[in-house]
Scaffold this motif. Sequence first.
Motif, PDB file in Angstrom:
ATOM      1  N   ILE A 166       2.830  -2.474   9.338  1.00  0.00           N
ATOM      2  CA  ILE A 166       2.289  -1.127   9.507  1.00  0.00           C
ATOM      3  C   ILE A 166       3.420  -0.143   9.765  1.00  0.00           C
ATOM      4  O   ILE A 166       4.521  -0.528  10.170  1.00  0.00           O
ATOM      5  CB  ILE A 166       1.257  -1.058  10.661  1.00  0.00           C
ATOM      6  CG1 ILE A 166       1.956  -1.320  12.003  1.00  0.00           C
ATOM      7  CG2 ILE A 166       0.117  -2.020  10.443  1.00  0.00           C
ATOM      8  CD1 ILE A 166       1.046  -1.069  13.205  1.00  0.00           C
ATOM      9  N   THR A 198       2.517   6.415  11.724  1.00  0.00           N
ATOM     10  CA  THR A 198       1.170   6.767  11.295  1.00  0.00           C
ATOM     11  C   THR A 198       0.148   5.682  11.605  1.00  0.00           C
ATOM     12  O   THR A 198      -1.051   5.970  11.657  1.00  0.00           O
ATOM     13  CB  THR A 198       1.155   7.040   9.780  1.00  0.00           C
ATOM     14  OG1 THR A 198       1.505   5.839   9.071  1.00  0.00           O
ATOM     15  CG2 THR A 198       2.160   8.139   9.424  1.00  0.00           C
ATOM     16  N   GLU A 212       0.819  -1.218   0.000  1.00  0.00           N
ATOM     17  CA  GLU A 212       0.000   0.000   0.000  1.00  0.00           C
ATOM     18  C   GLU A 212       0.847   1.260   0.000  1.00  0.00           C
ATOM     19  O   GLU A 212       0.455   2.287  -0.540  1.00  0.00           O
ATOM     20  CB  GLU A 212      -0.938  -0.017   1.210  1.00  0.00           C
ATOM     21  CG  GLU A 212      -1.969  -1.137   1.165  1.00  0.00           C
ATOM     22  CD  GLU A 212      -3.082  -0.939   2.182  1.00  0.00           C
ATOM     23  OE1 GLU A 212      -3.159   0.154   2.774  1.00  0.00           O
ATOM     24  OE2 GLU A 212      -3.870  -1.879   2.384  1.00  0.00           O
ATOM     25  N   GLY A 267      -0.566   3.377   9.570  1.00  0.00           N
ATOM     26  CA  GLY A 267      -1.111   2.926   8.299  1.00  0.00           C
ATOM     27  C   GLY A 267      -0.487   1.635   7.828  1.00  0.00           C
ATOM     28  O   GLY A 267       0.662   1.314   8.154  1.00  0.00           O
ATOM     29  N   THR A 268      -1.237   0.878   7.042  1.00  0.00           N
ATOM     30  CA  THR A 268      -0.743  -0.392   6.516  1.00  0.00           C
ATOM     31  C   THR A 268       0.309  -0.155   5.444  1.00  0.00           C
ATOM     32  O   THR A 268       0.142   0.690   4.560  1.00  0.00           O
ATOM     33  CB  THR A 268      -1.895  -1.218   5.929  1.00  0.00           C
ATOM     34  OG1 THR A 268      -2.828  -1.535   6.973  1.00  0.00           O
ATOM     35  CG2 THR A 268      -1.388  -2.506   5.307  1.00  0.00           C
TER      36      THR A 268
END
Length: 424
Positions: free
Chosen positions: A242, A246, A212, A248-249
């Motif tokens: 992750i 952050t 991602e 996030g992934t």
Amino acid sequence: MIAAIAASSFFPAPSSSSSSAASLKDSKTISDGPESLSVRGIVAKPASSSGAMQVKAKAQAVPKINGTKTGLKSETLKHEEDFPYFAPRTFYNQLPDWSMLLAAITTIFLAAEKQWTLIDWKPRRPDMLADAFGLGKIVQDGLTFRQNFSIRSYEIGADRTASIETLLNHLQETALNHVRVAGLMDDGFGATPEMSKRNLIWVVAKMHVFVEQYPSWGDVVQVDTWVGSSGKNGMRRDWHVIDCRTGGTVVRATSVWVLMNKNTRKLAKMPDEVRAEIGPYFIERTAVVDEDSRKLPKLDDDTAHHVQKGLTPRWGDLDVNQHVNNVKYIGWILESAPTSILESHELAGLTLEYRRECGRDSVLQSLTTVSAECSDGTQDKGMECVHLLRLESGDEIVRGRTKWRPKHARSFGSSTGPLITGSA
């Protein structure tokens, strides 16, 4: 101990000189007359030039008692020999030893600062979240393994972000450390004791990876991994990566592993003894990545758009099981990818099917075809490629499919401008 040193600096203990000086108070005077001179009177004078002259003058003046001269000089010298001279206590010589006092105060402050640091410690920066020893730990339900990695400068590529090989190496490292921390490591790459008795090793059969975002230099990523069953003789391993800053992934990945005999180099069934070892660590959980069920086509010289020949493994590409590490295949697959795609797009996902292993003396060919390209000439759409890594004899090593998304210019610090990308 420190307090005692500090106190002794301010209040010096009585010395032997003080006791001797005090004993002079009890000494006898030379005479009881008004002009008599005591030894204490001579000794108590400050050690100065004027005082010395005064003592000398008094010593030369011979007093008379009842008209008879007395031998004051000889008596005085006699008393000076019996009682040695000591400097009187004044304001100046009673000051503390400043070097000892400073050392005591410094020690006290350092000890207090250390205790305060231990009490008040908490991670204030993302890079402090990195595992100091790189060992990882078992978390959550006791079946998930977690390890943190800091992205090093030598792990970033031309895009100034971590390369796909770096991320896959993190996945492999956590898989091996999971087995080791769980106490199942015997020898080889993740081999359990029962596997070692039967000369069995793990080999990857299939892998799906979705990226991602790509971390940059100095970022810290957290990798969670766990295992589950895959059919009767296989094992599935999943990863979730992750960004520690952050949340996030970064990466989601799943893989299927099978057993191979280390001597015959053929696939083997999973013995009940091996299943009894690893079975308690299996988790019944859905894979983090949906498998691409589409069949991977076989490429050849007629269907491939790009071919790279003469690829040979180096000695450093071999692992302890004496075959090429599966992460090395990624770099060989991308050798035949068009440079225009590498410049304008970034790898968003890949699917790999491993057909056979590669040895040290192998010579390989990398084939790539672009199966879904931008039709309007812009970079706003994704792309998809099909790959094949094979021996010169024609035997297939790996089939693969990669997905690409457009990448945008990035800034790297304040001293450089945006990264210039090429056109597709």
